[in-house]
Design a protein around this motif. Sequence first.
Motif, PDB file in Angstrom:
ATOM      1  N   LYS A   1      93.751 106.370  83.415  1.00 10.89           N
ATOM      2  CA  LYS A   1      94.328 106.993  82.273  1.00 10.89           C
ATOM      3  C   LYS A   1      95.795 107.195  82.221  1.00 10.89           C
ATOM      4  CE  LYS A   1      89.886 109.288  81.158  1.00 10.89           C
ATOM      5  NZ  LYS A   1      89.441 110.720  81.015  1.00 10.89           N
ATOM      6  N   ALA A   2      96.174 107.459  83.406  1.00  9.34           N
ATOM      7  CA  ALA A   2      97.527 107.768  83.630  1.00  9.34           C
ATOM      8  C   ALA A   2      98.289 106.461  83.464  1.00  9.34           C
ATOM      9  CB  ALA A   2      97.972 108.340  85.051  1.00  9.34           C
ATOM     10  N   TRP A   3      97.673 105.262  84.136  1.00  6.12           N
ATOM     11  CA  TRP A   3      98.324 104.041  83.778  1.00  6.12           C
ATOM     12  C   TRP A   3      98.408 103.623  82.516  1.00  6.12           C
ATOM     13  CZ3 TRP A   3      96.177  99.274  82.560  1.00  6.12           C
ATOM     14  CH2 TRP A   3      96.836  98.151  82.644  1.00  6.12           C
ATOM     15  N   LEU A   4      97.193 103.889  81.800  1.00  8.26           N
ATOM     16  CA  LEU A   4      97.280 103.448  80.486  1.00  8.26           C
ATOM     17  C   LEU A   4      98.420 104.199  79.533  1.00  8.26           C
ATOM     18  CD1 LEU A   4      93.294 103.421  79.625  1.00  8.26           C
ATOM     19  CD2 LEU A   4      94.906 101.579  79.654  1.00  8.26           C
ATOM     20  N   ASP A   5      98.323 105.724  79.819  1.00 10.60           N
ATOM     21  CA  ASP A   5      99.420 106.144  79.129  1.00 10.60           C
ATOM     22  C   ASP A   5     100.971 105.661  79.517  1.00 10.60           C
ATOM     23  OD1 ASP A   5      97.673 108.034  78.033  1.00 10.60           O
ATOM     24  OD2 ASP A   5      97.974 109.371  79.689  1.00 10.60           O
ATOM     25  N   THR A   6     101.248 105.488  80.974  1.00 17.51           N
ATOM     26  CA  THR A   6     102.327 104.707  81.124  1.00 17.51           C
ATOM     27  C   THR A   6     102.787 103.305  80.570  1.00 17.51           C
ATOM     28  OG1 THR A   6     102.277 105.578  83.338  1.00 17.51           O
ATOM     29  CG2 THR A   6     103.666 103.800  83.375  1.00 17.51           C
ATOM     30  N   GLN A   7     101.560 102.600  80.304  1.00 13.76           N
ATOM     31  CA  GLN A   7     101.658 101.339  79.618  1.00 13.76           C
ATOM     32  C   GLN A   7     101.821 101.540  78.107  1.00 13.76           C
ATOM     33  OE1 GLN A   7     101.118  97.932  80.714  1.00 13.76           O
ATOM     34  NE2 GLN A   7     101.819  98.736  82.730  1.00 13.76           N
ATOM     35  N   GLY A   8     101.689 102.736  77.517  1.00 16.19           N
ATOM     36  CA  GLY A   8     101.611 102.991  76.262  1.00 16.19           C
ATOM     37  C   GLY A   8     100.537 102.172  75.272  1.00 16.19           C
ATOM     38  N   LEU A   9      99.256 102.374  75.888  1.00 13.04           N
ATOM     39  CA  LEU A   9      98.244 101.742  75.360  1.00 13.04           C
ATOM     40  C   LEU A   9      96.906 102.418  75.010  1.00 13.04           C
ATOM     41  CD1 LEU A   9      97.429  98.943  78.127  1.00 13.04           C
ATOM     42  CD2 LEU A   9      98.632  98.309  75.884  1.00 13.04           C
ATOM     43  N   LYS A  10      96.439 102.209  73.901  1.00 14.47           N
ATOM     44  CA  LYS A  10      95.349 102.681  73.228  1.00 14.47           C
ATOM     45  C   LYS A  10      94.187 101.899  73.447  1.00 14.47           C
ATOM     46  CE  LYS A  10      93.378 104.425  68.861  1.00 14.47           C
ATOM     47  NZ  LYS A  10      93.492 104.595  67.276  1.00 14.47           N
ATOM     48  N   VAL A  11      93.113 102.410  73.967  1.00 14.04           N
ATOM     49  CA  VAL A  11      91.943 101.731  74.316  1.00 14.04           C
ATOM     50  C   VAL A  11      90.553 102.004  73.341  1.00 14.04           C
ATOM     51  CG1 VAL A  11      92.781 100.828  76.706  1.00 14.04           C
ATOM     52  CG2 VAL A  11      91.276 103.115  76.203  1.00 14.04           C
ATOM     53  N   VAL A  12      89.910 101.067  72.975  1.00 13.00           N
ATOM     54  CA  VAL A  12      88.621 101.106  72.553  1.00 13.00           C
ATOM     55  C   VAL A  12      87.488 100.332  73.072  1.00 13.00           C
ATOM     56  CG1 VAL A  12      89.385 101.864  70.247  1.00 13.00           C
ATOM     57  CG2 VAL A  12      88.895  99.482  70.500  1.00 13.00           C
ATOM     58  N   GLY A  13      86.429 100.672  73.320  1.00 14.60           N
ATOM     59  CA  GLY A  13      85.522  99.953  73.834  1.00 14.60           C
ATOM     60  C   GLY A  13      84.070 100.372  73.353  1.00 14.60           C
ATOM     61  N   TRP A  14      83.226  99.463  73.868  1.00 11.60           N
ATOM     62  CA  TRP A  14      81.859  99.887  73.567  1.00 11.60           C
ATOM     63  C   TRP A  14      80.691  98.921  74.183  1.00 11.60           C
ATOM     64  CZ3 TRP A  14      85.125  97.541  70.142  1.00 11.60           C
ATOM     65  CH2 TRP A  14      84.921  96.010  69.977  1.00 11.60           C
ATOM     66  N   HIS A  15      79.351  99.340  74.350  1.00 12.74           N
ATOM     67  CA  HIS A  15      78.343  98.604  75.137  1.00 12.74           C
ATOM     68  C   HIS A  15      77.744  97.344  74.462  1.00 12.74           C
ATOM     69  CE1 HIS A  15      78.793 102.394  77.911  1.00 12.74           C
ATOM     70  NE2 HIS A  15      78.411 101.440  78.654  1.00 12.74           N
ATOM     71  N   MET A  16      77.530  96.454  75.031  1.00  9.72           N
ATOM     72  CA  MET A  16      76.680  95.585  74.651  1.00  9.72           C
ATOM     73  C   MET A  16      75.538  95.704  73.502  1.00  9.72           C
ATOM     74  SD  MET A  16      75.471  91.883  76.309  1.00  9.72           S
ATOM     75  CE  MET A  16      73.931  92.648  77.306  1.00  9.72           C
ATOM     76  N   ASP A  17      74.869  96.900  74.241  1.00  7.73           N
ATOM     77  CA  ASP A  17      73.549  97.265  73.014  1.00  7.73           C
ATOM     78  C   ASP A  17      74.250  97.882  71.745  1.00  7.73           C
ATOM     79  OD1 ASP A  17      74.431  99.852  73.753  1.00  7.73           O
ATOM     80  OD2 ASP A  17      72.732 100.507  74.672  1.00  7.73           O
ATOM     81  N   SER A  18      75.465  98.158  71.449  1.00  3.58           N
ATOM     82  CA  SER A  18      76.085  98.392  70.255  1.00  3.58           C
ATOM     83  C   SER A  18      76.007  97.149  69.144  1.00  3.58           C
ATOM     84  CB  SER A  18      77.279  98.857  70.097  1.00  3.58           C
ATOM     85  OG  SER A  18      77.243 100.008  71.080  1.00  3.58           O
TER      86      SER A  18
END
Length: 104
Positions: free
Chosen positions: A36-53
């Motif tokens: 999470k700290a790396w994502l913040d440093t990168q300035g990234l927003k993430v989204v995700g979901w599982h295959m069963d969705s």
Amino acid sequence: MPEEKLIGPIEVVRDESGYWYHPDIPEFDEDAEAYKAWLDTQGLKVVGWHMDSDLESHPYWDAGEPHCLGWEPETPPVYDWFLLGIFDTDDGPYVQWARREVTP
């Protein structure tokens, strides 16, 4: 300390089981806080979901197959998302997308 290289979209070539992980993501040894700290440093927003969705049935669940072949998760509808990975979790295959957050 050297400036952090910003991660971005690259060509995705999934492996024989349908999985893929962005090669520019550092190894975090399952340390969620460091990730999470790396994502913040990168300035990234993430989204995700599982295959069963996305799929009601798949050999992953139906026959215990260890792959996610046939699952083609769609890019989120907003422009400029790129794939971080399609990987297996304790809850089944998972996709994660990222986009650079725009700061005003």
